[in-house]
Design a protein around this motif. Structure first.
Motif, PDB file in Angstrom:
ATOM      1  N   VAL A   1     -10.748 -26.309  77.370  1.00  0.00           N
ATOM      2  CA  VAL A   1      -9.633 -25.734  77.636  1.00  0.00           C
ATOM      3  C   VAL A   1      -8.667 -26.111  76.153  1.00  0.00           C
ATOM      4  O   VAL A   1      -7.769 -27.259  75.858  1.00  0.00           O
ATOM      5  CB  VAL A   1      -8.926 -26.197  78.787  1.00  0.00           C
ATOM      6  CG1 VAL A   1      -7.548 -25.260  78.812  1.00  0.00           C
ATOM      7  CG2 VAL A   1     -10.045 -25.375  79.834  1.00  0.00           C
TER       8      VAL A   1
ATOM      9  N   ALA B   1      -2.077 -28.535  88.716  1.00  0.00           N
ATOM     10  CA  ALA B   1      -2.560 -27.723  87.201  1.00  0.00           C
ATOM     11  C   ALA B   1      -3.495 -28.017  86.775  1.00  0.00           C
ATOM     12  O   ALA B   1      -4.063 -26.687  85.916  1.00  0.00           O
ATOM     13  CB  ALA B   1      -1.648 -28.748  86.135  1.00  0.00           C
TER      14      ALA B   1
ATOM     15  N   GLU C   1      -3.108 -23.927  77.584  1.00  0.00           N
ATOM     16  CA  GLU C   1      -3.657 -23.364  78.440  1.00  0.00           C
ATOM     17  C   GLU C   1      -3.422 -24.645  79.401  1.00  0.00           C
ATOM     18  O   GLU C   1      -3.427 -24.608  80.373  1.00  0.00           O
ATOM     19  CB  GLU C   1      -4.856 -23.208  78.994  1.00  0.00           C
ATOM     20  CG  GLU C   1      -5.198 -21.969  78.047  1.00  0.00           C
ATOM     21  CD  GLU C   1      -6.666 -21.647  77.925  1.00  0.00           C
ATOM     22  OE1 GLU C   1      -7.398 -20.907  79.127  1.00  0.00           O
ATOM     23  OE2 GLU C   1      -7.702 -22.453  77.373  1.00  0.00           O
ATOM     24  N   VAL C   2      -3.302 -25.464  78.916  1.00  0.00           N
ATOM     25  CA  VAL C   2      -3.104 -27.501  79.593  1.00  0.00           C
ATOM     26  C   VAL C   2      -1.123 -26.650  80.099  1.00  0.00           C
ATOM     27  O   VAL C   2      -1.192 -26.900  80.949  1.00  0.00           O
ATOM     28  CB  VAL C   2      -3.333 -28.401  78.882  1.00  0.00           C
ATOM     29  CG1 VAL C   2      -3.003 -29.436  79.880  1.00  0.00           C
ATOM     30  CG2 VAL C   2      -4.841 -28.177  78.858  1.00  0.00           C
TER      31      VAL C   2
ATOM     32  N   VAL D   1      -5.855 -24.787  85.728  1.00  0.00           N
ATOM     33  CA  VAL D   1      -5.807 -23.797  84.393  1.00  0.00           C
ATOM     34  C   VAL D   1      -7.201 -23.815  84.613  1.00  0.00           C
ATOM     35  O   VAL D   1      -7.851 -23.076  83.476  1.00  0.00           O
ATOM     36  CB  VAL D   1      -6.129 -25.968  83.823  1.00  0.00           C
ATOM     37  CG1 VAL D   1      -7.174 -26.125  84.369  1.00  0.00           C
ATOM     38  CG2 VAL D   1      -6.115 -24.977  82.047  1.00  0.00           C
TER      39      VAL D   1
ATOM     40  N   THR E   1      -8.069 -31.041  82.291  1.00  0.00           N
ATOM     41  CA  THR E   1      -9.217 -29.804  82.068  1.00  0.00           C
ATOM     42  C   THR E   1     -10.811 -30.559  82.209  1.00  0.00           C
ATOM     43  O   THR E   1     -11.706 -29.849  82.883  1.00  0.00           O
ATOM     44  CB  THR E   1      -9.114 -30.522  80.613  1.00  0.00           C
ATOM     45  OG1 THR E   1      -9.715 -31.528  80.268  1.00  0.00           O
ATOM     46  CG2 THR E   1      -7.934 -30.109  79.903  1.00  0.00           C
TER      47      THR E   1
ATOM     48  N   ALA F   1      -0.607 -24.759  82.107  1.00  0.00           N
ATOM     49  CA  ALA F   1      -0.603 -24.907  84.107  1.00  0.00           C
ATOM     50  C   ALA F   1      -0.234 -25.881  84.795  1.00  0.00           C
ATOM     51  O   ALA F   1       0.523 -25.328  85.502  1.00  0.00           O
ATOM     52  CB  ALA F   1      -2.335 -25.143  84.108  1.00  0.00           C
TER      53      ALA F   1
END
Length: 607
Positions: free
Chosen positions: A456, A503, A460-461, A507, A451, A464
């Motif tokens: 976030v 990632a 969502e993490v 993200v 992040t 990703a």
């Protein structure tokens, strides 16, 4: 400058220092009065009273309390002011570092930049803490001068005569100190640079057995710094004793003159004690002024180095426009007759292979190395294009221009039809992301590395990480997203670091994703899964990937083949394999290396 930025703290510190100075003069006056009215009558007339003793004790205690209160107020306010200025200017320098382009950073070593933000800031504001004391002792000097003249003009003349001598000594000292102070400050940066390189390259140093050579290199720089500091100290060793001796010699002269005046009956015993005690006290103010003057050369040098950073201008000014489209759909990309020329061949060796020098034309420098020559191709929205070419072909240079780590010397790079030079930096970084071959991770948790402080949520993490094929190994870690990966991610493998870095880009849901050999450390099957996941993501991005593996190239919609800074051809894998000998040789060589037992990363070098 420091006073202008912290006027309240400085005013409070000077007020406390002035109270201390006046109380110090007052203590001398009180002591003289006590000698004349209490001590001398007690010895000569053998008489005194409890009231006189109590009054003397109260007067002495009062001036002592005033002195103590002034010292406390000054020290607290001055220390607060100095710490606030240190923090403010470190932040300003750090913000300036983030604003300046990569080309500026390429011209300055890491050790020098660290020294600017730390040692130079400290040197600049080192005299700011004792400065209020100096202002206070000026009050003390004025008050003492008035008291001396009022007591006896002849003794005052003896005391004042030393002032021109002290001024001359201070002037000579500052002149002599300027050169050593400048060199010592630069040597601090040199030592920091060598130490940073040795620590940063610890793996190379250990594996090649270079410990003794690195130790010797550091020793040589440290010895040079030591020599400069010794040279600096030798000058101070002459100046400081002289500043100590002048007040002491003045006191001796005053005692001689005062003794004669006492015999003549022109002054009293209390007056002689008053004058002698005042000059005993004045030795400290003179040392305080000398301390400020001795630190000024180093402070001036530090400020010159700090100011050079703060006034640095970018040769890549920001635009003011936003991207024409911000609807979340994939962006389209177009390069039109892009040219780029390095100032020097060594400028290629920068973070991620991105160019680190100002682009120059052949007319400016005929010796300059042309990295790109009239590069023209486009990537339609939502498409995946593979950029293929041998080492040094210009692939990483193209990738860096797309995210504006540098500007082209000619032609244009456009995202959604807008020249990237006309866009705000925030507009470009919001919708365009790049993942480099050498993934950098901070000494923090997986979550924070993905992040980078953005707002976030964990869902969502994880999404990703899933697309980047990192969900599996992260979930198996003892603390999951809260696992601290160590400096530069040393607790993870190269492939794991690359997937976390990918990632981090995903993200943010970029509309254009540039992968500069960003999956070179992962297995071909994992790389294929990553590219497939990117194509099937909820919000697919336009993808430009620097690739070598046949499996990666096969997943691209189109291939652009570059050699020696030019686009040689573009098309499908089969078409290029059939008609471009260079492409056929490169892909075949990589296939043979993989079949022989491993991926030949020499073909994955910077380009």
């Amino acid at each position: 400058m420091g006073i202008r930025e912290e006027p309240r703290s400085f005013a409070i510190a000077v007020t406390g220092s002035a109270v201390y100075g006046l109380a110090t003069v007052g203590s001398a006056i009180v002591l003289g009065a006590v000698i004349d009215r209490v001590v001398e009558p007690a010895f000569i007339q053998d008489e005194t009273s409890t009231l006189a003793l109590a009054a003397a004790a109260a007067a002495l205690a009062g001036v002592a309390f005033a002195k103590a209160a002034g010292i406390v107020v000054r020290k607290v306010a001055a220390t607060w002011m100095q710490a606030a200025l240190h923090a403010r200017y470190r932040k300003r320098i750090t913000r300036q570092y983030t604003r300046l382009p990569l080309s500026w950073h390429r011209r300055h070593t890491t050790g020098e930049l660290l020294s600017n933000a730390n040692a130079d800031v400290e040197a600049t504001f080192w005299p700011i803490a004792p400065l209020p004391l100096t202002c206070g002792v000026v009050v003390m000097l004025v008050g003492s001068g008035v008291a001396l003249v009022a007591t006896d003009p002849w003794m005052a003349a003896v005391g004042i005569a030393v002032a021109p001598i002290i001024s001359f000594v201070n002037w000579r000292f500052n002149t002599a100190m300027r050169g050593p102070a400048t060199r010592a400050q630069q040597k601090r940066a040199d030592v920091a640079e060598v130490a940073h390189e040795s620590f940063d390259g610890a793996l190379v140093v250990k594996t090649l057995g270079r410990e003794s050579e690195e130790t010797q290199r550091f020793r040589e720089e440290a010895d040079e710094l030591r020599d400069e500091l010794i040279r600096f100290g030798r000058i101070k060793a002459v100046f400081d004793p002289l500043m100590e001796a002048l007040p002491a010699l003045t006191i001796l002269g005053l005692l001689v003159v005062g003794g004669l005046r006492l015999e003549q009956g022109a002054i009293s015993t209390g007056d002689l004690v008053l004058v002698g005690y005042l000059f005993t006290l004045l030795a400290f103010p003179l040392r305080a002024i000398g301390m400020i003057l001795s630190d000024l050369p180093r402070s001036v040098v530090g400020w010159n180095r700090v100011e050079r950073v703060l006034k640095a201008e970018s040769d890549e000014p920001d635009g003011e426009a936003d991207l024409p489209r911000a609807d979340g759909r994939p962006a389209d990309l177009a390069l039109d007759e892009v040219r780029y020329v390095y100032e020097d061949p060594g400028a290629r060796e920068t973070l991620g292979g991105a160019p680190g020098s100002r682009p120059r034309s052949a007319e400016e420098d005929p010796r300059a190395e042309a990295a790109l020559r009239d590069v023209t191709f486009d990537v339609p929205a939502g498409r995946t294009v593979a950029l293929v070419g041998p080492t040094g072909a210009g692939k990483s240079t193209i990738a860096s221009l797309l995210v504006r780590l540098a500007d082209p010397a000619g032609g244009s790079v456009a995202v959604d039809g807008a020249d990237v030079r006309e866009l705000r930096r925030a507009a470009l970084t919001r919708d365009v992301a790049v993942v480099l071959q050498h993934a950098f991770l901070f000494d923090d948790t997986i979550r924070e590395n993905v992040t980078l402080g953005a707002d976030v949520d964990d869902d969502e993490v994880w999404q990703a990480l899933r697309v980047a094929q990192a969900e599996g190994f992260v979930s198996e870690l003892d603390h999951g997203l809260d696992t601290v990966v160590g400096e530069r991610g040393t607790t993870l493998s190269g492939g794991q670091r690359q997937r976390v870095a990918l990632a981090r880009a995903l993200v943010r849901r970029p509309r254009l994703l540039v992968l500069d050999d960003a999956t070179s450390s992962v297995d071909p099957s994992v790389e294929a899964a990553i590219l497939a996941g990117l194509r099937e993501a909820e919000l697919p991005a336009t993808i430009l990937v620097v690739a070598y593996r046949r499996a990666t190239i096969a997943l691209a919609d189109e291939i652009v083949y570059v050699e020696r800074g030019r686009v040689v051809d573009r098309g499908s894998h089969d078409d290029l394999f059939a008609r471009v000998p260079g492409y056929r040789h490169l892909v075949s060589a990589y296939d043979r290396a993989e079949r022989a037992g491993g991926s030949d990363t020499s073909h994955g070098g910077r380009g």
